[in-house]
Design a protein around this motif. Structure first.
Motif, PDB file in Angstrom:
ATOM      1  N   VAL A 151     -46.873  -1.032 -47.072  1.00  0.00           N
ATOM      2  CA  VAL A 151     -46.478  -0.927 -46.229  1.00  0.00           C
ATOM      3  C   VAL A 151     -46.784   0.460 -45.533  1.00  0.00           C
ATOM      4  N   GLU A 152     -47.049   0.340 -44.558  1.00  0.00           N
ATOM      5  CA  GLU A 152     -47.947   1.236 -43.850  1.00  0.00           C
ATOM      6  C   GLU A 152     -47.787   1.633 -42.643  1.00  0.00           C
ATOM      7  N   VAL A 153     -47.467   2.745 -41.963  1.00  0.00           N
ATOM      8  CA  VAL A 153     -47.452   3.271 -40.788  1.00  0.00           C
ATOM      9  C   VAL A 153     -48.597   3.202 -39.917  1.00  0.00           C
ATOM     10  N   HIS A 154     -48.165   2.674 -38.281  1.00  0.00           N
ATOM     11  CA  HIS A 154     -49.378   2.468 -37.300  1.00  0.00           C
ATOM     12  C   HIS A 154     -48.163   2.875 -36.100  1.00  0.00           C
ATOM     13  N   CYS A 155     -49.258   3.860 -35.575  1.00  0.00           N
ATOM     14  CA  CYS A 155     -48.465   3.961 -33.945  1.00  0.00           C
ATOM     15  C   CYS A 155     -48.402   3.121 -33.214  1.00  0.00           C
ATOM     16  N   ALA A 156     -48.590   3.019 -32.089  1.00  0.00           N
ATOM     17  CA  ALA A 156     -48.558   1.520 -31.131  1.00  0.00           C
ATOM     18  C   ALA A 156     -50.100   1.404 -30.405  1.00  0.00           C
ATOM     19  N   GLY A 157     -50.817   2.474 -31.091  1.00  0.00           N
ATOM     20  CA  GLY A 157     -52.279   2.653 -30.823  1.00  0.00           C
ATOM     21  C   GLY A 157     -53.139   2.481 -31.595  1.00  0.00           C
ATOM     22  N   GLY A 158     -52.324   1.845 -32.423  1.00  0.00           N
ATOM     23  CA  GLY A 158     -53.070   1.241 -34.044  1.00  0.00           C
ATOM     24  C   GLY A 158     -53.794   1.649 -34.270  1.00  0.00           C
ATOM     25  N   HIS A 159     -53.075   3.479 -34.536  1.00  0.00           N
ATOM     26  CA  HIS A 159     -53.397   4.662 -35.361  1.00  0.00           C
ATOM     27  C   HIS A 159     -52.744   4.507 -35.921  1.00  0.00           C
ATOM     28  N   ARG A 160     -53.028   4.176 -38.259  1.00  0.00           N
ATOM     29  CA  ARG A 160     -53.020   5.061 -39.010  1.00  0.00           C
ATOM     30  C   ARG A 160     -51.961   6.266 -39.330  1.00  0.00           C
ATOM     31  N   ILE A 161     -50.511   6.346 -39.346  1.00  0.00           N
ATOM     32  CA  ILE A 161     -50.246   7.483 -39.604  1.00  0.00           C
ATOM     33  C   ILE A 161     -50.260   7.577 -40.956  1.00  0.00           C
ATOM     34  N   GLU A 162     -50.463   8.428 -41.582  1.00  0.00           N
ATOM     35  CA  GLU A 162     -50.244   8.949 -43.277  1.00  0.00           C
ATOM     36  C   GLU A 162     -49.411   9.993 -44.011  1.00  0.00           C
ATOM     37  N   ASP A 163     -49.484  10.818 -42.883  1.00  0.00           N
ATOM     38  CA  ASP A 163     -48.718  11.504 -43.207  1.00  0.00           C
ATOM     39  C   ASP A 163     -47.765  12.136 -41.904  1.00  0.00           C
ATOM     40  N   PRO A 164     -46.436  12.078 -43.351  1.00  0.00           N
ATOM     41  CA  PRO A 164     -45.180  12.106 -41.910  1.00  0.00           C
ATOM     42  C   PRO A 164     -44.939  12.809 -40.974  1.00  0.00           C
ATOM     43  N   ARG A 165     -45.553  14.220 -41.131  1.00  0.00           N
ATOM     44  CA  ARG A 165     -45.634  14.988 -40.228  1.00  0.00           C
ATOM     45  C   ARG A 165     -46.249  15.237 -38.985  1.00  0.00           C
ATOM     46  N   GLN A 166     -47.082  13.508 -39.037  1.00  0.00           N
ATOM     47  CA  GLN A 166     -47.973  13.138 -37.724  1.00  0.00           C
ATOM     48  C   GLN A 166     -46.762  12.807 -36.783  1.00  0.00           C
ATOM     49  N   VAL A 167     -45.247  12.889 -37.051  1.00  0.00           N
ATOM     50  CA  VAL A 167     -43.980  11.496 -36.707  1.00  0.00           C
ATOM     51  C   VAL A 167     -43.700  12.605 -36.213  1.00  0.00           C
ATOM     52  N   ALA A 168     -43.567  12.348 -34.610  1.00  0.00           N
ATOM     53  CA  ALA A 168     -42.383  13.168 -33.435  1.00  0.00           C
ATOM     54  C   ALA A 168     -41.129  12.211 -33.280  1.00  0.00           C
ATOM     55  N   THR A 169     -40.056  12.600 -32.756  1.00  0.00           N
ATOM     56  CA  THR A 169     -39.174  12.547 -32.389  1.00  0.00           C
ATOM     57  C   THR A 169     -38.848  13.080 -31.045  1.00  0.00           C
ATOM     58  N   ARG A 170     -38.475  12.174 -30.051  1.00  0.00           N
ATOM     59  CA  ARG A 170     -38.846  11.712 -28.171  1.00  0.00           C
ATOM     60  C   ARG A 170     -37.598  11.072 -27.835  1.00  0.00           C
ATOM     61  N   PRO A 171     -36.881  11.430 -27.267  1.00  0.00           N
ATOM     62  CA  PRO A 171     -35.224  11.199 -25.977  1.00  0.00           C
ATOM     63  C   PRO A 171     -35.316   9.915 -25.676  1.00  0.00           C
ATOM     64  N   GLY A 172     -34.741   8.501 -26.856  1.00  0.00           N
ATOM     65  CA  GLY A 172     -34.834   7.564 -25.940  1.00  0.00           C
ATOM     66  C   GLY A 172     -34.272   6.978 -24.898  1.00  0.00           C
ATOM     67  N   PRO A 173     -34.764   5.667 -24.261  1.00  0.00           N
ATOM     68  CA  PRO A 173     -33.843   4.946 -22.843  1.00  0.00           C
ATOM     69  C   PRO A 173     -32.447   5.418 -23.071  1.00  0.00           C
ATOM     70  N   GLY A 174     -31.803   5.036 -24.036  1.00  0.00           N
ATOM     71  CA  GLY A 174     -30.436   5.262 -24.094  1.00  0.00           C
ATOM     72  C   GLY A 174     -30.082   6.387 -24.842  1.00  0.00           C
ATOM     73  N   VAL A 175     -30.333   7.507 -24.495  1.00  0.00           N
ATOM     74  CA  VAL A 175     -30.325   8.975 -25.132  1.00  0.00           C
ATOM     75  C   VAL A 175     -28.765   9.496 -23.910  1.00  0.00           C
ATOM     76  N   ARG A 176     -28.187   9.652 -25.372  1.00  0.00           N
ATOM     77  CA  ARG A 176     -27.388  10.469 -24.037  1.00  0.00           C
ATOM     78  C   ARG A 176     -27.042  12.184 -24.782  1.00  0.00           C
ATOM     79  N   PRO A 177     -25.977  13.124 -24.226  1.00  0.00           N
ATOM     80  CA  PRO A 177     -26.502  14.231 -24.386  1.00  0.00           C
ATOM     81  C   PRO A 177     -25.665  14.773 -25.382  1.00  0.00           C
ATOM     82  N   PHE A 178     -25.926  15.624 -26.003  1.00  0.00           N
ATOM     83  CA  PHE A 178     -24.386  16.075 -26.990  1.00  0.00           C
ATOM     84  C   PHE A 178     -23.329  16.955 -26.447  1.00  0.00           C
ATOM     85  N   GLU A 179     -22.604  16.596 -26.427  1.00  0.00           N
ATOM     86  CA  GLU A 179     -20.919  17.453 -26.116  1.00  0.00           C
ATOM     87  C   GLU A 179     -20.161  18.081 -26.644  1.00  0.00           C
ATOM     88  N   GLY A 180     -21.086  18.433 -27.256  1.00  0.00           N
ATOM     89  CA  GLY A 180     -20.133  19.331 -28.872  1.00  0.00           C
ATOM     90  C   GLY A 180     -20.107  20.598 -29.060  1.00  0.00           C
TER      91      GLY A 180
END
Length: 160
Positions: free
Chosen positions: A131-160
């Motif tokens: 198993v390998e990880v690739h982005c939608a642009g076709g780039h192979r991601i070898e270092d997990p630190r190259q992946v970032a998290t962004r809010p998706g279309p279903g994100v809800r604000p945290f109210e805690g």
């Protein structure tokens, strides 16, 4: 220390959490392993894994209810009708997940002689599958630190 941006997002509708609510119990992954390996009958799964009967029954029921497995009736001569458990298309989509877990285990937890199982490309190729990880642009991601998290279309604000 800066505040992680993810603290602004609610985890109530987290799909990873929802997935782990189905798959996160140890025996569930073992049951899936068996079915992926072609062991499909209740008694065969129980005998091969040592899963207690009630636990196996509960795990199979959950996987069927969530559309990951389907029941296929069969009947041996002179016996009552029973069911084999087959992967649905939804269940087959879990193969890369299980391969990734197995790949990690092979690297970090295998016996000194090596892993007990190889997964290969069926047919004329017969090369090991990994198993390998690739982005939608076709780039192979070898270092997990190259992946970032962004809010998706279903994100809800945290109210805690």
């Amino acid at each position: 220390m800066s505040t992680p941006p993810a603290l602004a997002w609610s985890v109530e509708n987290c799909t990873l959490g929802r997935t782990m609510a189905i798959l996160g119990e140890r025996w569930t992954v073992v049951v899936l392993r068996e079915v992926f390996l072609g062991v499909r009958r209740f008694d065969d799964i129980r005998r091969h894994t040592g899963i207690p009967r009630q636990v196996l029954s509960a795990r199979l029921t959950t996987l069927v209810e969530h559309g990951i497995l389907r029941q296929e009736p069969y009947r041996d001569d002179g016996a009552r009708t029973r069911h084999e458990y087959r992967l649905t298309d939804r269940g087959l989509e879990l193969q890369p997940v299980l391969l990734a877990i197995g790949q990690w285990g092979d690297r970090h937890l295998a016996d000194p002689g090596g892993p007990p199982t190889r997964f290969v490309h069926r047919g004329d190729c017969e090369e090991d599958v990994h198993v390998e990880v690739h982005c939608a642009g076709g780039h192979r991601i070898e270092d997990p630190r190259q992946v970032a998290t962004r809010p998706g279309p279903g994100v809800r604000p945290f109210e805690g």
